[in-house]
Design a protein around this motif. Structure first.
Motif, mmCIF file in Angstrom:
data_model
loop_
_atom_site.group_PDB
_atom_site.id
_atom_site.type_symbol
_atom_site.label_atom_id
_atom_site.label_comp_id
_atom_site.label_asym_id
_atom_site.label_seq_id
_atom_site.Cartn_x
_atom_site.Cartn_y
_atom_site.Cartn_z
ATOM 1 N N GLN A 7 19.235 -11.137 -8.134
ATOM 2 C CA GLN A 7 19.614 -10.972 -9.534
ATOM 3 C C GLN A 7 20.855 -10.114 -9.605
ATOM 4 O O GLN A 7 20.954 -9.065 -8.967
ATOM 5 C CB GLN A 7 18.485 -10.325 -10.337
ATOM 6 N N CYS A 8 21.802 -10.574 -10.364
ATOM 7 C CA CYS A 8 23.042 -9.849 -10.534
ATOM 8 C C CYS A 8 22.806 -8.611 -11.381
ATOM 9 O O CYS A 8 22.133 -8.651 -12.402
ATOM 10 C CB CYS A 8 24.065 -10.765 -11.195
ATOM 11 N N LYS A 9 23.360 -7.492 -10.926
ATOM 12 C CA LYS A 9 23.189 -6.259 -11.683
ATOM 13 C C LYS A 9 24.125 -6.200 -12.881
ATOM 14 O O LYS A 9 23.939 -5.414 -13.791
ATOM 15 C CB LYS A 9 23.450 -5.048 -10.783
ATOM 16 N N LYS A 10 25.149 -7.004 -12.851
ATOM 17 C CA LYS A 10 26.127 -6.959 -13.937
ATOM 18 C C LYS A 10 25.764 -7.883 -15.091
ATOM 19 O O LYS A 10 25.798 -7.491 -16.243
ATOM 20 C CB LYS A 10 27.524 -7.303 -13.406
ATOM 21 N N CYS A 11 25.450 -9.116 -14.779
ATOM 22 C CA CYS A 11 25.198 -10.069 -15.861
ATOM 23 C C CYS A 11 23.755 -10.570 -15.881
ATOM 24 O O CYS A 11 23.414 -11.413 -16.686
ATOM 25 C CB CYS A 11 26.164 -11.252 -15.759
ATOM 26 N N SER A 12 22.952 -10.030 -14.971
ATOM 27 C CA SER A 12 21.521 -10.362 -14.923
ATOM 28 C C SER A 12 21.243 -11.816 -14.559
ATOM 29 O O SER A 12 20.128 -12.290 -14.705
ATOM 30 C CB SER A 12 20.817 -10.035 -16.240
ATOM 31 N N GLU A 13 22.241 -12.477 -14.065
ATOM 32 C CA GLU A 13 22.047 -13.852 -13.601
ATOM 33 C C GLU A 13 21.111 -13.857 -12.392
ATOM 34 O O GLU A 13 21.247 -13.048 -11.491
ATOM 35 C CB GLU A 13 23.403 -14.461 -13.217
ATOM 36 N N VAL A 14 20.174 -14.760 -12.415
ATOM 37 C CA VAL A 14 19.283 -14.920 -11.270
ATOM 38 C C VAL A 14 19.696 -16.169 -10.513
ATOM 39 O O VAL A 14 19.908 -17.220 -11.109
ATOM 40 C CB VAL A 14 17.809 -15.034 -11.714
ATOM 41 N N THR A 30 26.807 -13.392 -3.651
ATOM 42 C CA THR A 30 27.620 -13.064 -4.820
ATOM 43 C C THR A 30 27.106 -13.859 -6.014
ATOM 44 O O THR A 30 26.673 -14.995 -5.865
ATOM 45 C CB THR A 30 29.100 -13.409 -4.593
ATOM 46 N N CYS A 31 27.197 -13.249 -7.128
ATOM 47 C CA CYS A 31 26.747 -13.894 -8.349
ATOM 48 C C CYS A 31 27.609 -15.132 -8.635
ATOM 49 O O CYS A 31 28.834 -15.038 -8.658
ATOM 50 C CB CYS A 31 26.833 -12.900 -9.492
ATOM 51 N N PRO A 32 26.979 -16.281 -8.845
ATOM 52 C CA PRO A 32 27.766 -17.489 -9.133
ATOM 53 C C PRO A 32 28.403 -17.457 -10.517
ATOM 54 O O PRO A 32 29.287 -18.254 -10.821
ATOM 55 C CB PRO A 32 26.717 -18.612 -9.031
ATOM 56 N N LYS A 33 27.944 -16.553 -11.323
ATOM 57 C CA LYS A 33 28.423 -16.510 -12.708
ATOM 58 C C LYS A 33 29.632 -15.586 -12.849
ATOM 59 O O LYS A 33 30.660 -15.978 -13.387
ATOM 60 C CB LYS A 33 27.283 -16.030 -13.607
ATOM 61 N N CYS A 34 29.491 -14.347 -12.329
ATOM 62 C CA CYS A 34 30.579 -13.392 -12.544
ATOM 63 C C CYS A 34 31.218 -12.951 -11.228
ATOM 64 O O CYS A 34 32.102 -12.107 -11.210
ATOM 65 C CB CYS A 34 30.059 -12.173 -13.314
ATOM 66 N N LYS A 35 30.748 -13.538 -10.124
ATOM 67 C CA LYS A 35 31.301 -13.281 -8.794
ATOM 68 C C LYS A 35 31.080 -11.858 -8.298
ATOM 69 O O LYS A 35 31.720 -11.407 -7.359
ATOM 70 C CB LYS A 35 32.802 -13.610 -8.721
HETATM 71 ZN ZN LIG Z 1 26.797 -11.759 -12.406
#
Ligand SMILES: [Zn+2]
Length: 54
Positions: A7-14, A30-35
């Protein structure tokens, strides 16, 4: 191949990352949403799985 859930700590994307166990130490998810690389491992279920080749 186990699937690691992060889970991304920045945008909470799982998101899920497939990775061999022996390559996990080299894994840089790496987060696929915000990298962002600020991700944390989620509770996994695959530890409970026993690999059977029947
Ligand atoms: Zn993210």
């Amino acid at each position: 191949m186990p699937v690691y859930e992060f889970q991304c700590k920045k945008c909470s994307e799982v998101f899920e990352v497939k990775c061999r166990v022996e390559e996990y130490s080299k894994l840089k998810p790496t987060c696929p949403k915000c990298k962002s690389e600020e991700v944390e491992r989620k509770i996994s279920t695959f530890y409970a799985q026993t690999e059977s080749k029947t």
